[in-house]
Every structure is written in structure tokens, then in C-alpha cells.
Design a protein around this motif. Sequence first.
Motif, short mmCIF file in Angstrom:
data_model
loop_
_atom_site.label_atom_id
_atom_site.label_comp_id
_atom_site.label_asym_id
_atom_site.label_seq_id
_atom_site.Cartn_x
_atom_site.Cartn_y
_atom_site.Cartn_z
N LYS A 1 0.85 -1.19 0.00
CA LYS A 1 0.00 0.00 0.00
C LYS A 1 0.89 1.24 0.00
CE LYS A 1 -3.95 -2.16 2.31
NZ LYS A 1 -4.95 -2.06 3.40
N GLU A 2 0.60 2.13 -0.92
CA GLU A 2 1.36 3.37 -1.02
C GLU A 2 0.40 4.55 -1.08
OE1 GLU A 2 5.36 1.72 -3.29
OE2 GLU A 2 3.91 2.92 -4.43
N GLU A 3 0.91 5.71 -0.65
CA GLU A 3 0.09 6.91 -0.63
C GLU A 3 0.63 7.94 -1.61
OE1 GLU A 3 1.53 5.92 2.51
OE2 GLU A 3 -0.13 4.51 2.66
N MET A 4 -0.29 8.68 -2.19
CA MET A 4 0.07 9.74 -3.11
C MET A 4 -1.08 10.76 -3.10
SD MET A 4 1.18 9.29 -7.11
CE MET A 4 2.55 8.18 -6.71
N ASP A 5 -0.81 11.95 -3.57
CA ASP A 5 -1.84 12.98 -3.62
C ASP A 5 -2.75 12.72 -4.81
OD1 ASP A 5 -3.38 15.20 -3.25
OD2 ASP A 5 -1.91 16.63 -4.06
N ILE A 6 -3.73 11.84 -4.61
CA ILE A 6 -4.67 11.49 -5.67
C ILE A 6 -6.09 11.53 -5.13
CG2 ILE A 6 -3.05 10.05 -6.96
CD1 ILE A 6 -4.25 7.60 -5.64
N THR A 7 -7.05 11.62 -6.04
CA THR A 7 -8.45 11.66 -5.62
C THR A 7 -9.13 10.30 -5.70
OG1 THR A 7 -9.10 12.27 -7.87
CG2 THR A 7 -8.71 14.08 -6.32
N GLN A 8 -8.58 9.40 -6.50
CA GLN A 8 -9.17 8.08 -6.71
C GLN A 8 -8.13 7.00 -6.49
OE1 GLN A 8 -10.20 5.78 -10.68
NE2 GLN A 8 -11.57 7.54 -10.45
N GLY A 9 -8.42 6.04 -5.64
CA GLY A 9 -7.49 4.97 -5.37
C GLY A 9 -7.34 4.03 -6.56
N LYS A 10 -6.16 3.44 -6.69
CA LYS A 10 -5.88 2.50 -7.78
C LYS A 10 -5.51 1.15 -7.20
CE LYS A 10 -6.33 5.91 -10.67
NZ LYS A 10 -7.53 6.03 -11.54
N LEU A 11 -6.34 0.15 -7.49
CA LEU A 11 -6.14 -1.20 -6.98
C LEU A 11 -5.70 -2.10 -8.13
CD1 LEU A 11 -6.53 -3.48 -4.83
CD2 LEU A 11 -8.91 -3.62 -5.61
N VAL A 12 -4.61 -2.85 -7.91
CA VAL A 12 -4.14 -3.81 -8.90
C VAL A 12 -3.88 -5.13 -8.18
CG1 VAL A 12 -2.43 -4.35 -10.67
CG2 VAL A 12 -3.06 -1.96 -10.25
N MET A 13 -4.45 -6.21 -8.69
CA MET A 13 -4.25 -7.54 -8.12
C MET A 13 -3.59 -8.42 -9.18
SD MET A 13 -7.94 -7.81 -6.16
CE MET A 13 -7.61 -9.37 -5.32
N GLY A 14 -2.41 -8.98 -8.84
CA GLY A 14 -1.65 -9.78 -9.79
C GLY A 14 -1.71 -11.26 -9.46
N TYR A 15 -1.95 -12.08 -10.47
CA TYR A 15 -2.13 -13.52 -10.30
C TYR A 15 -1.12 -14.30 -11.14
CZ TYR A 15 -6.75 -12.22 -8.48
OH TYR A 15 -7.79 -11.66 -7.76
N ARG A 16 -0.62 -15.41 -10.58
CA ARG A 16 0.17 -16.38 -11.34
C ARG A 16 -0.80 -17.41 -11.91
NH1 ARG A 16 5.94 -15.12 -11.18
NH2 ARG A 16 6.24 -13.95 -9.27
N CYS A 17 -0.83 -17.54 -13.23
CA CYS A 17 -1.79 -18.46 -13.86
C CYS A 17 -1.25 -19.89 -13.96
CB CYS A 17 -2.16 -17.96 -15.26
SG CYS A 17 -2.95 -16.34 -15.25
N ASN A 18 0.09 -20.04 -13.98
CA ASN A 18 0.71 -21.36 -14.03
C ASN A 18 0.20 -22.21 -15.20
OD1 ASN A 18 2.37 -21.09 -11.62
ND2 ASN A 18 0.44 -21.07 -10.49
N VAL A 19 0.18 -21.56 -16.37
CA VAL A 19 -0.22 -22.23 -17.61
C VAL A 19 0.90 -22.04 -18.63
CG1 VAL A 19 -1.80 -22.09 -19.58
CG2 VAL A 19 -2.71 -22.04 -17.26
N ASP A 20 1.23 -23.10 -19.34
CA ASP A 20 2.24 -23.03 -20.39
C ASP A 20 1.58 -22.46 -21.65
OD1 ASP A 20 4.15 -23.39 -22.33
OD2 ASP A 20 4.55 -25.50 -21.86
#
Length: 424
Positions: free
Chosen positions: A247-266
Motif C-alpha cells: 500500500k502506497e500513498e500519493m496525492d490522488i483523488t481516486q485509489g488505484k487497486l491492482v491484483m496480480g495472479y500467477r496463472c501457471n499455464v504453459d
Amino acid sequence: MKNNKTINLGKGINLTLIPEEKFKSNLVSIYIQRILDRDEVTMNALLPSIIKSGSEKYPSAREMSYHQDDLYGVSIGADSSKRGESQVITFKIISTDEEYLDEKIFKKVVKYLDEVVNHPLVIDGGFKEEYVAIEKENLKNRIESIINDKGRYAVERAREEMFKNEKYGISDLGYLADIDKITAKGLYEHYVNIMKTSPIDIVVEGNFDEDEIVEIISNGFDFHRENIIEIPRADFIKKVDEIKVIKEEMDITQGKLVMGYRCNVDYKDEFKYYSLFVGSNVLGGGPHSKLFVNVREKESLCYYIYSSLEKYKTSMFISSGIESENYDKTVELIGEQLKSLKEGKISDEELLNSKSAIISSLKTIKDSLGGSSDFYFSQSMGGTNTTVEKIIEMIEKVTVSDIVEAFKNIELDTIYFLSNNKEA
């Protein structure tokens, strides 16, 4: 219908021919592959703009422009990009199809591209100091400007954290801390090494005589080659021991959420990969998707939400713009939608809409000059060499059970949240 053809020209150089008669222009693209490396990534990001600034024969932008006018207005483009754990430097030249001219110019066009790429402007053993200084400043501005696009910045930070100890975590634009260390001479020496040792793909797209083009390309480039480096395949399987939450803070009006997944597919298991692709679209590919309908529309938790795949690392990212107070609920609901997908709770309408969206997008690849070149280079780079038509066939065959199988080993790796609320 003429088929594409790939010819090995030796010394780590491949030529791919893409016959296409519907355009009035021809395109020659040169793709130079490098391993994504923290020590050279910033130099590689600088090179495209330096190279197209001037050559031995045409040492200024004005002289290059005059010569391009003489060739009926050819245009040159250059850039660098990250593809998996590779950095690709690309040079392109677009010229008018000879069928619409009173003279044959393709050989001259190739000669000009060779002049630019293989005979850059060199002064006292290095690139022109003035050009290097200008492009270093431009690169600084590009890197700094990322922070102004908070959505893109959040995705870049999520990738950086998720792949912290992997090459994919390296920024393809390079790093501010490295720019001032780069010298005109050192950058030129690095470029000479790149051109001697990197795998090179030349792709010609347009209306042409095959035998003539092969002869012109084979004899038209003055490449000096030595031992060619191998580009290793990126690791795509990884067990997640602990979910990282940043979690990081910055002078912004709208939060930005990013969720990263490992798919484990060749991704070389193509049907499984494209089943994953369809599933990602069902999950977050547009207004028809589970995330859009259930998180944005029904619960009004976000301003935007979408999912995207990175083929060569088979990773998936879900990105969303939310209010800080909705963080916990949004993360929970995204998890519920993914669980629903993995359990096969996919309606016929969701599946049909996702397939239609993907197929429509695939069909646009051939709508503009260059789309096919980039597509087939990417296929070659990944060692898959699949046609657009074959991919569409695979997409059409994907079933709900195929999606369930493709998603069964997906794991949440990283949650990144950028907000102005330290209590979020």
C-alpha cells in the motif's frame, strides 16, 4: 490466397514474408531481441530515437527528411518494448507500393533503412553528443510522466513488486538513476555489440514479388554478425508462498487497486492458453464481464475495472479505480467473482459475448499495415507460429469446462493499492 513464409538467412537472422494486397504501402520491420537486463535496459530504451536522428550519409533530421521525400514520402519509426522477459528494439519503414509508382523504389528503400540502422552517425567514436543529450532528456521526461497517469503507474508498480526478483519486473523504459551515466561513446559501443550478437527478425508485409524481395533483403543489409546470444524462455510456473500486499500513498483523488495472479499455464499449450484468455475476458474483458457487472454496476464499488493477461509470463492482472473506503469490499468481491469463474458458473451469454469480443479484436489485426507484422513476430518469438485463423478456431471451441481447467492453478500473488488514505 498466398501464405506467409519464413526463411532463415543465417547468422541469427530470419526473414518473414506476409503477402497482403489490400494496402497501397509496403512495410519492412526489423525486430532485434535482447534479454531484459537491468544493466542495459536504459541504454536500449535510448537507442531507437538516437538511431533515427541521423546517419553517416544523412546526418541530420532535415537531410533524412529530404531523402525520404525523394523516396515518395517513406516514413521511419523506431521504438523499444518489453515482451515477457525480452526487450525488443524495432525499426520500421513504410513505402508506397511500386504498383502505384512509375519506378521501382523498394531496393532504394531497403538501402535507406540499412543506412539508418547499420551506419548511424558517429563522431569521434560515439554518437553525436548533441543528439544523445536531447534524447536522454526526452527519456527522463517519459519516465517521469508515468507518474502522471496514476492507473498506468499503479500497474507498473504492481508488476515491479510481483516480479521483484525476476526479469519481468524490470521497466522497459529504463531508470532515471542510469541515464546520466550513459555516454555517447559507451552507447555507440553497446549498439555495435547489440547488432553483432542479437537475434534479428526482418518482416516484410505488403504486395510484392517473393523472389525479388528475398534477393533484395538478403543482399540489402550490411549486418556484421558474431556469436548470437540465446534468448531463454521466461519461467511461467511459480508457487505463491505468501500473498504480497503493498500500500502506497500519493496525492490522488481516486485509489488505484491492482491484483496480480500467477496463472501457471504453459502458453505453448495453446488450447489451454486460449481457454485462459477466454476466461480472463469472461472475468474482466468489458461491459459483459463478471467484474464489470457485479463489482462496478451492481455494487457501484469502482469507476473502472478490467483484467488483462501477459502471455509470456502467463500472469493476470485485475485493475480498478476505487474509493479508499471500498478497498476491503472490492478485494473480497473480486475474489468471489474469480471463485465463481473457477467453479464454472459461466452463463451461455457470458461465454458467447467474450468469444465474440475476442474474435472481433483478432480480425482487426489485418485491418492496418503492421498489425500482421507484429502479430507474427510475437508468434515466432514465442515459438508458437499460430495463425490468426487458427486462434479464432481455438477460441470458438472453448467450453466452460476448458476455462475451469485453465484456471484451476491460478493463485493471487500481489495486491497493490495506491491511495491518499494512510488508513486504507
